[in-house]
Every structure is written in C-alpha cells, then in structure tokens.
Design a protein around this motif. Structure first.
Motif, PDB file in Angstrom:
ATOM      1  N   TYR A  19       0.809  -1.076   0.066  1.00 62.56           N
ATOM      2  CA  TYR A  19      -0.106   0.079  -0.147  1.00 62.56           C
ATOM      3  C   TYR A  19       0.884   1.256  -0.032  1.00 62.56           C
ATOM      4  N   ALA A  20       1.804   1.302   0.773  1.00 65.32           N
ATOM      5  CA  ALA A  20       2.919   2.518   0.896  1.00 65.32           C
ATOM      6  C   ALA A  20       3.394   2.593  -0.434  1.00 65.32           C
ATOM      7  N   GLY A  21       3.816   1.494  -1.164  1.00 61.18           N
ATOM      8  CA  GLY A  21       4.523   1.732  -2.436  1.00 61.18           C
ATOM      9  C   GLY A  21       3.829   2.236  -3.443  1.00 61.18           C
ATOM     10  N   LEU A  22       2.429   1.601  -3.485  1.00 64.78           N
ATOM     11  CA  LEU A  22       1.471   1.940  -4.656  1.00 64.78           C
ATOM     12  C   LEU A  22       1.050   3.581  -4.452  1.00 64.78           C
ATOM     13  N   ILE A  23       0.972   4.141  -3.168  1.00 67.63           N
ATOM     14  CA  ILE A  23       0.580   5.435  -3.073  1.00 67.63           C
ATOM     15  C   ILE A  23       1.712   6.360  -3.451  1.00 67.63           C
ATOM     16  N   VAL A  24       2.890   5.976  -2.735  1.00 65.56           N
ATOM     17  CA  VAL A  24       4.075   6.964  -2.927  1.00 65.56           C
ATOM     18  C   VAL A  24       5.050   6.845  -3.744  1.00 65.56           C
ATOM     19  N   LEU A  28       7.888   9.812  -5.165  1.00 70.80           N
ATOM     20  CA  LEU A  28       9.274   9.425  -5.147  1.00 70.80           C
ATOM     21  C   LEU A  28       9.825   9.538  -6.595  1.00 70.80           C
ATOM     22  N   LEU A  29       8.986   9.178  -7.519  1.00 71.19           N
ATOM     23  CA  LEU A  29       9.639   9.262  -8.959  1.00 71.19           C
ATOM     24  C   LEU A  29       9.791  10.794  -9.310  1.00 71.19           C
ATOM     25  N   ILE A  30       8.871  11.485  -8.832  1.00 59.82           N
ATOM     26  CA  ILE A  30       8.989  12.901  -8.897  1.00 59.82           C
ATOM     27  C   ILE A  30      10.259  13.513  -8.252  1.00 59.82           C
ATOM     28  N   LEU A  31      10.429  13.108  -6.933  1.00 57.44           N
ATOM     29  CA  LEU A  31      11.462  13.696  -6.183  1.00 57.44           C
ATOM     30  C   LEU A  31      12.953  13.007  -6.929  1.00 57.44           C
ATOM     31  N   SER A  32      12.706  12.032  -7.096  1.00 53.92           N
ATOM     32  CA  SER A  32      14.013  11.436  -7.717  1.00 53.92           C
ATOM     33  C   SER A  32      14.573  12.007  -9.292  1.00 53.92           C
ATOM     34  N   VAL A  33      13.707  12.340 -10.110  1.00 47.26           N
ATOM     35  CA  VAL A  33      13.858  12.949 -11.225  1.00 47.26           C
ATOM     36  C   VAL A  33      14.374  14.152 -11.068  1.00 47.26           C
ATOM     37  N   GLY A 145       4.039  19.742   2.305  1.00 49.60           N
ATOM     38  CA  GLY A 145       3.337  18.524   3.115  1.00 49.60           C
ATOM     39  C   GLY A 145       3.341  17.139   2.407  1.00 49.60           C
ATOM     40  N   VAL A 146       2.828  17.326   1.014  1.00 50.72           N
ATOM     41  CA  VAL A 146       2.823  16.054   0.335  1.00 50.72           C
ATOM     42  C   VAL A 146       4.253  15.379   0.233  1.00 50.72           C
ATOM     43  N   VAL A 147       5.083  16.352  -0.085  1.00 48.07           N
ATOM     44  CA  VAL A 147       6.377  15.848  -0.212  1.00 48.07           C
ATOM     45  C   VAL A 147       7.020  15.208   0.904  1.00 48.07           C
ATOM     46  N   GLU A 148       6.874  15.881   2.180  1.00 45.00           N
ATOM     47  CA  GLU A 148       7.337  15.484   3.450  1.00 45.00           C
ATOM     48  C   GLU A 148       6.700  14.125   3.840  1.00 45.00           C
ATOM     49  N   LEU A 149       5.348  14.031   3.414  1.00 42.91           N
ATOM     50  CA  LEU A 149       4.646  12.640   3.554  1.00 42.91           C
ATOM     51  C   LEU A 149       5.433  11.453   2.726  1.00 42.91           C
ATOM     52  N   ALA A 388      16.134   5.250  -6.758  1.00 38.85           N
ATOM     53  CA  ALA A 388      14.853   5.593  -6.141  1.00 38.85           C
ATOM     54  C   ALA A 388      13.804   5.537  -7.542  1.00 38.85           C
ATOM     55  N   ALA A 389      14.301   6.088  -8.585  1.00 34.14           N
ATOM     56  CA  ALA A 389      13.241   6.079  -9.900  1.00 34.14           C
ATOM     57  C   ALA A 389      13.004   4.726 -10.419  1.00 34.14           C
ATOM     58  N   ALA A 390      14.124   3.869 -10.464  1.00 34.99           N
ATOM     59  CA  ALA A 390      13.794   2.477 -10.905  1.00 34.99           C
ATOM     60  C   ALA A 390      12.975   1.703  -9.971  1.00 34.99           C
ATOM     61  N   LEU A 391      13.107   2.027  -8.756  1.00 35.92           N
ATOM     62  CA  LEU A 391      12.023   1.412  -7.718  1.00 35.92           C
ATOM     63  C   LEU A 391      10.645   1.772  -7.916  1.00 35.92           C
ATOM     64  N   SER A 392      10.572   3.206  -7.974  1.00 34.86           N
ATOM     65  CA  SER A 392       9.263   3.663  -8.117  1.00 34.86           C
ATOM     66  C   SER A 392       8.476   3.313  -9.449  1.00 34.86           C
ATOM     67  N   ILE A 393       9.265   2.641 -10.592  1.00 40.22           N
ATOM     68  CA  ILE A 393       9.153   2.156 -11.642  1.00 40.22           C
ATOM     69  C   ILE A 393       8.667   0.560 -11.794  1.00 40.22           C
ATOM     70  N   THR A 394       9.693  -0.114 -11.192  1.00 43.69           N
ATOM     71  CA  THR A 394       9.410  -1.662 -11.160  1.00 43.69           C
ATOM     72  C   THR A 394       8.562  -1.811  -9.985  1.00 43.69           C
ATOM     73  N   GLY A 395       8.332  -1.417  -9.158  1.00 46.06           N
ATOM     74  CA  GLY A 395       7.305  -1.637  -8.135  1.00 46.06           C
ATOM     75  C   GLY A 395       5.905  -1.865  -8.752  1.00 46.06           C
ATOM     76  N   PRO A 396       5.370  -0.604  -9.255  1.00 51.40           N
ATOM     77  CA  PRO A 396       4.176  -0.723 -10.080  1.00 51.40           C
ATOM     78  C   PRO A 396       4.179  -1.685 -11.223  1.00 51.40           C
TER      79      PRO A 396
END
Length: 457
Positions: A19-24, A28-33, A145-149, A388-396
């Motif tokens: 659940y955390a990965g699907l939402i975040v 995380l992809l935005i932050l990493s890029v 706040g969204v970025v911090e969360l 972080a970008a790769a994890l944000s892509i491979t997870g979904p």
C-alpha cells in the motif's frame, strides 16, 4: 530470528509495503527525477544559459552599485533586492530584480563591463522548475506537506523492503544480491526490484534524512529540538545579545538563508527603528544617510568576506545589508548584517558558531545536493536518484503484472494480532516522522472500516 521467516509476519509486512509503495511511488519518482536534475544545476545552466552566466575573464570589476543600476535599467520598472557576486573571473553577477508589474526576475550583468546579459524568471527554467517542484510540487505549503509525507513513507518502504528482501531458506545472500536476468515475467521484475532496492537503500535513506530538515513539520521540530538542547544555533550568538531585532526572521526578511539561520532574528538599522521593532520606521537620526551598497561591500571586504557572496539590500528605512557565503563545504559559511546608516556590523555568525547538530545538518545538506566532494558526490547521489526512480517504476510494474483483472491485487488482510504487531512497529517510525504517523492512523482506520464492510457483505 524466527520472526524473519514467519509467514504471517511476512504477509503483514508485504501488505504495508504494497500500500505504501502504490501510493508513494509517483511522488518518489518526481523527487528522484527533479533531484537528479538539480544535482547538476550549474552544469545544466551553463549549457542552457551560457550567454548569461559566462563572460570574458575580468581583471578589474565595477562597483556593485553600477552592476545593480545596469540590471535595474534592463528591466522595465526594475527594483533590485539582492545581488549574488561572481564566483570566478569568467562569471557574471546575478541581480534579483522585481519588475514594475511585480514579476521576479534574475538579471545577469558582466562585472567587468557592466553590460546587461539578459534575465529570466527562475521558475520558468529547467533547473528552477526542478528546484521548486522538488521542494513543494509548486503547491506551496500543501505541496511541501505532500513531499514530506512521501519522504517519510519512503523510510517505511526501505525498512519493509529490506525485510522482504532478506534471504530465507536455501537462497543465499550472494544470490539475493544479483538480479535473475534470465527470468521472465513477474519473477524478473521482482528480482530486479529487490536487487536495486538493496543496493541503493542506504543512499536513498541518506537522501531522505538529509532532505527532511527542509520540510515544514519535521524541519520545524528538528530546529526547535536542537535549539532547546543547545546544539543548533546558540541563543547567545543571536545579535550577540545587544542588537534589537526587526520582528522578522532572516528567511522572512531575505527569502533565503542557511538552514541553521532561517529562524534567526533579523536586526534593524537605526536605534529608534530597532527598539520599536518597526520594519519601515525611519532611523533615530532624521539626518542620517544610507551608506550605499559600495560602502557595504567595503565593510564586508574589511571583515574578510570574499566573493562569491549573496548580498540582500535593505528593505525599507529600517532594513539592513545582509550578506552570506554559501560554499560547497559548509565550514566556510558566514553571515554578516550591516546597519545601512552607520555601516556598523550588527551580526557576524560563522559555521564555528553553530551547534553540533546544526553543523551535521549543514554538512548533510551539502552532501544531499552533491556539492561537498564535487563530481564524486554528484555521481553517488545520482546513483541514489536513479535507484529511487527505478524502484518507483519496477514496483508498480510488478503489481500490474500480478493483479487480477478488475481487482487491486492487494495482499490478504492481516489477522488482528499480527496487525497490532506490525502497526506498533510502523507506528514507532511514525513517532519519528509525525506526518507518516498521522497518515498511518488514517490508513489503519480505513483498513479496519474496509474489513468490516467485507465481513458484513
């Protein structure tokens, strides 16, 4: 260590990770890029805006007043608020100018000739967009706040991800550290996701922890805690106990400051204005005349402050000249404020005055931005961003391949006893990261409500 191989614990951790990965993941992809772009901000700007940033080497330079006047004249109705001096003989000066229509521009001037080189709106450049989007999604306090969360839940993802990766049974550590490149379908993506995660987990965690001091909630709590403990910016150094403050913090007055000094009180020029805390009150002596930016530059030079530095101009009759150096290695940080009438130094604070925690944060900030060790630092942080970008892509992708048609494909709900165990573990992380803790309670409530609905159905 039996809990590592307990199937119920594994399913429980997997559920939270899912659940955390699907939402975040999107955040995380935005932050990493955007973070990867900003890592190379100077290099990118030198390519895209070379005509503004790079000049013929200058031996002698014009007074700052001439450079400011040239920048103001190049912008319709322009009024300068700050000048960043040149970092090398072949570099321009950058003047922050507000146009007559209120547009904030950054105008560039050749320090040797005074020739205007052009201007831009920072947020409309690639680096500026990445910078602002990285910090707040360009949504102000809500976006912050969204970025911090997302960052806080990134910590949860790392911890739970390492647990799920941990070798069990006949699978050895060496095998777990290499991807199964010959696999097909979901096993390939699962192996790739796990291996990328374990190789980059430490660096991603470092990026998150060194980035959180900028966040509203976590950063505010950290700053308050370090000051109470006496390991932040010592109260004894604030205005050296003798100069009245303006009622504004350094960041409020200038818009930018080193992390340690953001909440430091901004002093005022003139005794009358200072004692009454009036930001726009006149000086005590009505005959007093401002010393001007060139004299302020001489005071800074006499105090040992060398180029490059960032000099904010007085804002109103009670304002001060406020300069600070922000080198790649924070040991060279120094902030000086000057009375705009007498030329007296009101504040002079350097890295040596910071508390131990503040020094650690400033060091972490420069490492986070890839500055401290030059190219080597940039490459290491880029590796973390790419991970972080790769994890944000491979997870979904992995989720999409396993989900049933028309369904979410979430792991089975937790048994009440096991849910309490995992919730307590995750809640401990939430205590350290308040926004994550608040969202965790909301997630638990929703999960329990959904479970009751399923039972009733």
């Amino acid at each position: 260590m039996g809990w590592l191989s307990n199937p119920a614990t594994y399913r429980a951790v997997w559920r939270w990770h899912f659940y955390a990965g699907l939402i975040v993941a999107p955040f995380l992809l935005i932050l990493s890029v955007t973070g990867a772009i900003y890592l190379f901000n100077d290099e990118i700007n030198d390519v895209l805006h070379a005509e503004k940033r790079i000049v013929a080497p200058h031996g002698e330079t014009l007074p700052l007043s001439r450079l400011i006047a040239a920048a103001e004249a190049s912008v319709s109705g322009g009024k300068a608020t700050r000048i960043d001096t040149w970092s090398a003989p072949d570099r321009s000066a950058q003047v922050f100018v507000t146009a007559g229509d209120g547009t904030a521009l950054r105008a560039f001037v050749d320090p040797g000739t005074g020739a205007p080189l052009g201007a831009y709106v920072y947020e409309r450049t690639l680096v500026g967009f990445a910078d602002r989007f990285h910090g707040s999604l360009m949504l102000g306090t809500f976006g912050d706040g969204v970025v911090e969360l997302a960052a806080c839940w990134g910590v949860v993802l790392i911890v739970t991800g390492l647990y799920l990766w941990w070798p069990r049974g006949v699978r050895g550590v060496a095998e777990a550290l290499t991807p199964r490149l010959r696999a097909r379908g979901r096993p390939f993506w699962k192996s790739l996701h796990a291996v990328i995660g374990v190789w980059t987990a430490g660096l991603i965690l470092f990026l998150i922890l060194t980035g959180l001091p900028w966040a509203n909630v976590w950063g505010t709590l950290l700053r308050a805690g370090t000051e109470v403990a006496g390991v932040g910016y010592p109260t004894s150094h604030r205005n050296h106990g003798s100069v009245p403050a303006s009622g504004q913090t350094l960041k409020q007055a200038t818009g930018e400051a080193p992390w340690t000094l953001e909440n430091a009180p901004m002093p005022s020029s003139g005794d009358h204005a200072a004692h009454h805390g009036a930001a726009h009150a006149p000086p005590a002596d009505p005959e007093a005349q401002p010393i001007g930016v060139d004299r302020a530059a001489e005071v800074l030079a006499a105090a040992g402050m060398t180029h490059p530095y960032r000099l904010s101009l007085p804002n109103g009759p009670a304002g001060v000249f406020s300069a600070y150096t922000y080198p790649d290695q924070p040991e060279g940080q120094r902030t000086i404020q000057i009375d705009q009438y007498s030329g007296r130094i009101l504040n002079d604070v350097g890295f040596k005055d910071y508390g131990s925690a503040a020094k650690a944060v400033e060091l972490g900030v420069q490492l986070h931005m890839g500055n401290y060790f030059g190219w080597a630092n940039q490459i290491v942080m880029l590796f973390a961003c790419l991970g972080a970008a790769a994890l944000s892509i491979t997870g979904p992708v992995m989720w999409w391949r396993r989900r049933p048609v028309g369904g979410l494909g979430a792991p089975r709900p937790l048994a009440p006893a096991r849910a309490r165990t995992v919730a307590l573990i995750t809640l401990a992380l939430g205590v350290a990261f308040p926004l994550a803790g608040a969202s965790l309670l909301a997630a638990l409530a929703i999960d329990r409500w959904a479970g009751r609905r399923r039972a009733e159905g």
